[in-house]
Design a protein around this motif. Structure first.
Motif, mmCIF file in Angstrom:
data_model
loop_
_atom_site.group_PDB
_atom_site.id
_atom_site.type_symbol
_atom_site.label_atom_id
_atom_site.label_comp_id
_atom_site.label_asym_id
_atom_site.label_seq_id
_atom_site.Cartn_x
_atom_site.Cartn_y
_atom_site.Cartn_z
ATOM 1 N N UNK A 127 -49.004 46.164 -15.381
ATOM 2 C CA UNK A 127 -50.010 46.636 -16.365
ATOM 3 C C UNK A 127 -50.222 47.951 -16.427
ATOM 4 N N UNK A 128 -50.335 48.630 -15.137
ATOM 5 C CA UNK A 128 -50.549 50.232 -15.325
ATOM 6 C C UNK A 128 -49.278 50.749 -15.477
ATOM 7 N N UNK A 129 -48.105 50.457 -15.600
ATOM 8 C CA UNK A 129 -46.797 50.923 -15.786
ATOM 9 C C UNK A 129 -46.498 50.616 -17.381
ATOM 10 N N UNK A 130 -47.278 50.156 -18.072
ATOM 11 C CA UNK A 130 -46.984 49.892 -19.686
ATOM 12 C C UNK A 130 -46.899 51.180 -20.270
ATOM 13 N N UNK A 131 -47.369 52.223 -19.960
ATOM 14 C CA UNK A 131 -47.246 53.578 -20.505
ATOM 15 C C UNK A 131 -45.921 53.759 -20.681
ATOM 16 N N UNK A 132 -45.051 53.434 -19.672
ATOM 17 C CA UNK A 132 -43.651 53.817 -19.666
ATOM 18 C C UNK A 132 -42.531 52.625 -20.182
ATOM 19 N N UNK A 133 -43.169 51.829 -20.766
ATOM 20 C CA UNK A 133 -42.704 50.682 -21.488
ATOM 21 C C UNK A 133 -42.341 49.509 -20.913
ATOM 22 N N UNK A 134 -43.064 49.446 -19.782
ATOM 23 C CA UNK A 134 -42.776 48.054 -18.737
ATOM 24 C C UNK A 134 -43.742 46.952 -19.363
ATOM 25 N N UNK A 135 -43.043 45.797 -19.562
ATOM 26 C CA UNK A 135 -43.719 44.729 -20.096
ATOM 27 C C UNK A 135 -43.204 43.389 -19.201
ATOM 28 N N UNK A 136 -44.085 42.663 -18.617
ATOM 29 C CA UNK A 136 -43.915 41.765 -17.792
ATOM 30 C C UNK A 136 -44.331 40.362 -18.660
ATOM 31 N N UNK A 137 -43.304 39.539 -18.380
ATOM 32 C CA UNK A 137 -43.470 38.125 -18.906
ATOM 33 C C UNK A 137 -44.170 37.162 -17.773
ATOM 34 N N UNK A 138 -45.387 37.139 -18.198
ATOM 35 C CA UNK A 138 -46.384 36.504 -17.193
ATOM 36 C C UNK A 138 -45.677 35.072 -16.741
ATOM 37 N N UNK A 139 -45.329 34.433 -17.770
ATOM 38 C CA UNK A 139 -45.033 32.970 -17.567
ATOM 39 C C UNK A 139 -43.604 33.042 -16.558
ATOM 40 N N UNK A 140 -42.844 33.987 -16.586
ATOM 41 C CA UNK A 140 -41.752 34.102 -15.657
ATOM 42 C C UNK A 140 -42.236 34.614 -14.414
ATOM 43 N N UNK A 141 -43.300 35.434 -14.361
ATOM 44 C CA UNK A 141 -43.914 35.951 -13.100
ATOM 45 C C UNK A 141 -44.549 34.742 -12.317
ATOM 46 N N UNK A 142 -45.156 34.015 -12.951
ATOM 47 C CA UNK A 142 -45.963 32.898 -12.250
ATOM 48 C C UNK A 142 -44.897 31.972 -11.589
ATOM 49 N N UNK A 143 -43.526 31.726 -12.453
ATOM 50 C CA UNK A 143 -42.556 30.817 -11.871
ATOM 51 C C UNK A 143 -42.191 31.363 -10.602
#
Length: 389
Positions: free
Chosen positions: A338-354
């Motif tokens: 979340x804090x690295x979004x400024x650099x173009x980092x976007x996490x897929x939360x569903x994949x993250x939970x898996x």
């Protein structure tokens, strides 16, 4: 040929027994929460069989005995003498060791001496070498050094702003830690990216934790310094502190320099801040405000280092999560990204939970987010087998 890989960390012992050259894993074990209540033993072997046990306060000595004796008791091997080679992960090699090294009495003495750089690690690793030598006297033993990966760090990042003659005379520089895993996950990330030319930030997050920046497979910067105490807030290690605190606390506490450093190494970090535990799982379950503060401080330091390295590299192609916390704590991964979004980092939360290893980034992320389990053992066995051939 059967090769046993011994990976002794500050709070856990991992080991794998390989049949080489096929890289078949005959057994894989971990003993975690060493010297803490609720120490856990888990060994996978055979055709999906699992041995589990739990005891309180398993010591380094006891864990080594469990490791070797259970391999025989579980019929993974017929005799202890079946193990021909043993390779040990050793944290601090300084400038003395930049590759796999056969362990001799002289080598072992130097590993012990380098304990002044890694006081939590080198002494216990030397102890494991001694214990294994007594049980497996015919086995050839090797050391694989964490610090070897950081020999490529450029001087502007590797040296401190102290008089140059002291740097030269005493060999003072950033030696880093977790180099075996940073090497492995960097190589795996480049395979996933399909290129050997990539800028990557790797996050090895566990009881011991470090962040590294890599350019085209070589280390460019690292959070740990001359000793593994530097950098992130860790399980029991303070991380970055003002060096003036050492003489100040010596005066206020009536302590020696060694006693202050021991406190920074073994009674600080998340344990010291929370007053509860060095284990992230215990802190996340606690409602104590000091536990929350310890978690916030841990995240804050990870984000600071990761973002500074992304900037230092002029952007990155990927960030990689690894280590016990990095692999198993979806909340930590989510908060960091979340804090690295400024650099173009976007996490897929569903994949993250898996929590499945692989690409966790969303389809519109400009930066790949990889979850790559630490496998220092496969990296070590490949190095040792190639070296002794």
């Amino acid at each position: 040929m059967k090769i046993l890989i011994v990976n002794a960390g500050s709070s856990s012992l991992k080991f794998k027994l390989f049949e080489m050259p096929n890289e078949d894993v005959l057994a894989a074990g971990e003993i975690e929460r060493l010297n803490m209540p609720g120490s856990k033993v888990k060994i996978k072997y055979g055709d999906g069989q699992v041995f589990k046990d739990q005891q309180d306060n398993i010591s380094y000595e006891r864990s080594a005995g469990i490791m070797l004796n259970r391999l025989k008791d579980l019929n993974v091997i017929d005799h202890l003498g079946d193990i021909k080679l043993v390779a040990h992960r050793v944290v601090a090699g300084a400038n003395d060791f930049d590759k796999v090294t056969k362990i001799t009495p002289k080598t072992l003495r130097r590993i012990v001496e380098l304990g002044e750089i890694a006081p939590i690690h080198n002494p216990s690793e030397a102890k494991y070498i001694d214990i294994v030598t007594s049980i497996l006297p015919e086995a050839t033993q090797y050391a694989v050094f964490d610090s070897a990966f950081f020999h490529d760090v450029p001087a502007m990042n590797g040296q401190y702003g102290i008089p140059h003659e002291l740097t030269e005379k005493f060999g003072i520089q950033r030696y880093g830690e977790h180099g075996i895993n940073h090497t492995y996950i960097t190589q795996e990330a480049m395979k996933m990216l399909g290129t050997n030319q990539a800028d990557i930030v790797t996050l090895h997050l566990g009881s011991g934790a470090s962040v590294a920046a890599e350019r085209d497979g070589k280390c460019y910067d690292t959070s740990m310094g001359y000793t593994p105490m530097n950098g992130l807030l860790m399980g029991t290690r303070a991380g970055d502190v003002d060096p003036a605190l050492v003489p100040y606390l010596m005066k206020r506490m009536g302590a020696s320099a060694d006693e202050v450093i021991e406190m920074f190494n073994e009674r600080s970090g998340m344990l010291g801040v929370s007053g509860i535990s060095s284990d992230m799982r215990d802190l996340e379950e606690s409602s104590d405000p000091q536990a929350k503060l310890a978690l916030d401080m841990f995240l804050n330091r990870v984000i600071k280092y990761a973002s500074s390295y992304i900037t230092e590299l002029d952007g990155v192609d990927a960030i990689v999560f690894s280590g016990g916390i990095g692999e198993h704590d979806e909340w930590v991964r989510s908060e960091v990204c979340k804090k690295l979004r400024w650099f173009g980092v976007e996490l897929d939360e569903e994949k993250n939970k898996a929590q499945e290893p692989g690409d966790l980034s969303s389809t519109d992320s400009k930066v790949k987010v990889f979850l790559i389990p630490a496998d220092e053992e496969i990296a070590m066995v490949r190095d040792v087998y190639a070296y002794q051939k």
